[in-house]
Structures are given as structure tokens and as C-alpha cells.
Design a protein around this motif. Structure first.
Motif, mmCIF file in Angstrom:
data_model
loop_
_atom_site.group_PDB
_atom_site.id
_atom_site.type_symbol
_atom_site.label_atom_id
_atom_site.label_comp_id
_atom_site.label_asym_id
_atom_site.label_seq_id
_atom_site.Cartn_x
_atom_site.Cartn_y
_atom_site.Cartn_z
ATOM 1 N N GLU A 55 1.108 -1.616 0.165
ATOM 2 C CA GLU A 55 0.146 0.202 -0.180
ATOM 3 C C GLU A 55 0.773 1.784 -0.170
ATOM 4 O OE1 GLU A 55 -3.731 0.885 2.321
ATOM 5 O OE2 GLU A 55 -2.108 1.168 4.033
ATOM 6 N N VAL A 95 -12.313 2.372 6.247
ATOM 7 C CA VAL A 95 -10.964 3.112 5.984
ATOM 8 C C VAL A 95 -11.178 4.441 5.828
ATOM 9 C CG1 VAL A 95 -7.982 2.547 6.490
ATOM 10 C CG2 VAL A 95 -10.200 0.637 5.844
ATOM 11 N N THR A 110 -8.469 8.361 2.795
ATOM 12 C CA THR A 110 -8.335 7.324 2.399
ATOM 13 C C THR A 110 -7.449 6.822 1.827
ATOM 14 O OG1 THR A 110 -10.223 5.638 0.608
ATOM 15 C CG2 THR A 110 -8.566 8.702 -0.154
ATOM 16 N N THR A 111 -7.691 5.362 1.858
ATOM 17 C CA THR A 111 -6.745 4.151 1.317
ATOM 18 C C THR A 111 -6.838 4.623 0.648
ATOM 19 O OG1 THR A 111 -7.820 2.500 1.793
ATOM 20 C CG2 THR A 111 -6.448 3.053 4.004
ATOM 21 N N THR A 136 -2.158 5.914 4.555
ATOM 22 C CA THR A 136 -2.419 4.241 4.377
ATOM 23 C C THR A 136 -3.137 4.036 5.657
ATOM 24 O OG1 THR A 136 -0.325 4.715 6.138
ATOM 25 C CG2 THR A 136 0.167 4.350 4.181
ATOM 26 N N THR A 137 -3.279 3.182 5.223
ATOM 27 C CA THR A 137 -4.181 2.413 6.532
ATOM 28 C C THR A 137 -3.506 2.689 7.669
ATOM 29 O OG1 THR A 137 -4.847 0.486 5.413
ATOM 30 C CG2 THR A 137 -5.322 0.129 7.509
ATOM 31 N N ARG A 141 -5.107 4.508 10.552
ATOM 32 C CA ARG A 141 -5.730 4.279 12.355
ATOM 33 C C ARG A 141 -5.084 5.092 13.258
ATOM 34 N NH1 ARG A 141 -9.544 1.025 11.004
ATOM 35 N NH2 ARG A 141 -9.278 -0.586 9.019
#
Length: 161
Positions: A55, A95, A110-111, A136-137, A141
Motif C-alpha cells: 500500500e 478505512v 482514504t486508502t 495509508t491504513t 488508524r
């Protein structure tokens, strides 16, 4: 998003850039192209799903092609009020993270900055333009972890379901 955003030119441009930068070998790109043609998903989603690219390697290329900013996680903060309106289950499942920032537009980390339907959905429900920002995720997070207050549990007509 750039004018004329369509699936095939986007896929061709993305795959060419990935190959040019040496992020994925030609055989893997051919495999991703074949799977995308077979199941109808975007090739960038296929590359990730098959584990052919990380990613963090894909996102900068994707953001550049789509003319979307790439988030520097150290300079961003979540918009807690907007997160409550969207609801934590909604933003977690997709996400995404609403970001603070100037102006009338909603900035969403957003991813998947190519998920136009998602941004249109949020914009429709909130009656504001949504501007995607690639992240990125892990960065998203981290932003979501900033939310310490309990989330709204309903009752607002503006909540996205």
C-alpha cells in the motif's frame, strides 16, 4: 480527480507507472490486468488484494495520477465533530478519516482515493464537496485513535448510514 477519469486509461497509466518505477515485475502486472478484466475490479485494488504491491508503494503513484494530495500523517488531525456525524462504524468500515482543515469542503483521508462513489455518497448526505486525501491504513488508524469521545449513536438526519 482529473477530467475524463475512466477505468481503462487509468489502469493503463497506473500499470505503466508501476512498471517504470520497478515496483512490480511485468508478469505480476499481467496477472493483475487479467484478474481485473475477469472480475471487473480496478487494477489497483487487484494489485493490493493479491499482495503484488505494498500500500505504501502504490499510494503515492495512485495519488499523483488522480491529482490527489498524499497525507503527511504528522501534519493531519481528525475532525472529531464530523467523525461523530459520519459515525465511527461507518468510517472504520471504509478505512477513512475526516480531516480538519480550512474551507467549506470536507477532506477525507482514504486508502482508496479512486473510490468516487464513496465521496459522492458522503457529499450527498452532508451537502458538501468531498476532497479525498490519500493515506495509508496505518495513518488512518492513527488518526482514528485520536477519537476519545463516545460516538453519536443516532438521531441526526445528517448521519451517513
Amino acid at each position: 480527480m482529473p477530467d475524463g477519469f475512466t477505468a481503462q486509461p487509468f489502469a493503463d497509466q497506473l500499470l505503466e507507472r508501476i512498471a517504470t518505477e520497478g515496483l512490480v515485475d511485468g508478469r505480476a502486472l499481467d496477472r493483475a490486468r487479467a484478474v481485473a478484466a475477469e472480475d471487473g475490479q480496478r487494477v489497483d485494488r487487484i494489485l493490493l488484494r493479491l499482495g503484488l504491491i505494498e500500500e505504501a508503494d502504490l499510494l503515492p503513484v495512485l495519488c499523483e495520477i488522480l491529482a490527489v494530495d498524499l497525507l503527511d500523517g504528522t501534519a493531519a488531525h481528525i475532525d472529531a465533530d464530523l467523525a461523530r456525524v459520519l459515525t465511527l462504524p461507518y468510517i472504520s468500515a471504509r478505512v477513512i478519516a475526516p480531516l480538519t482543515g480550512p474551507g467549506p469542503n470536507i477532506r477525507i483521508a482514504t486508502t482508496d482515493p479512486g473510490n468516487i462513489a464513496l465521496f459522492e455518497e458522503i457529499g450527498f448526505h452532508l451537502d458538501r464537496l468531498v476532497v479525498p486525501v490519500g493515506a495509508t491504513t496505518a495513518t488512518i488508524r492513527k488518526l482514528l485513535a485520536e477519537l476519545e469521545a463516545p460516538q453519536a449513536t443516532g438521531g441526526s438526519d445528517a448521519q451517513v448510514q
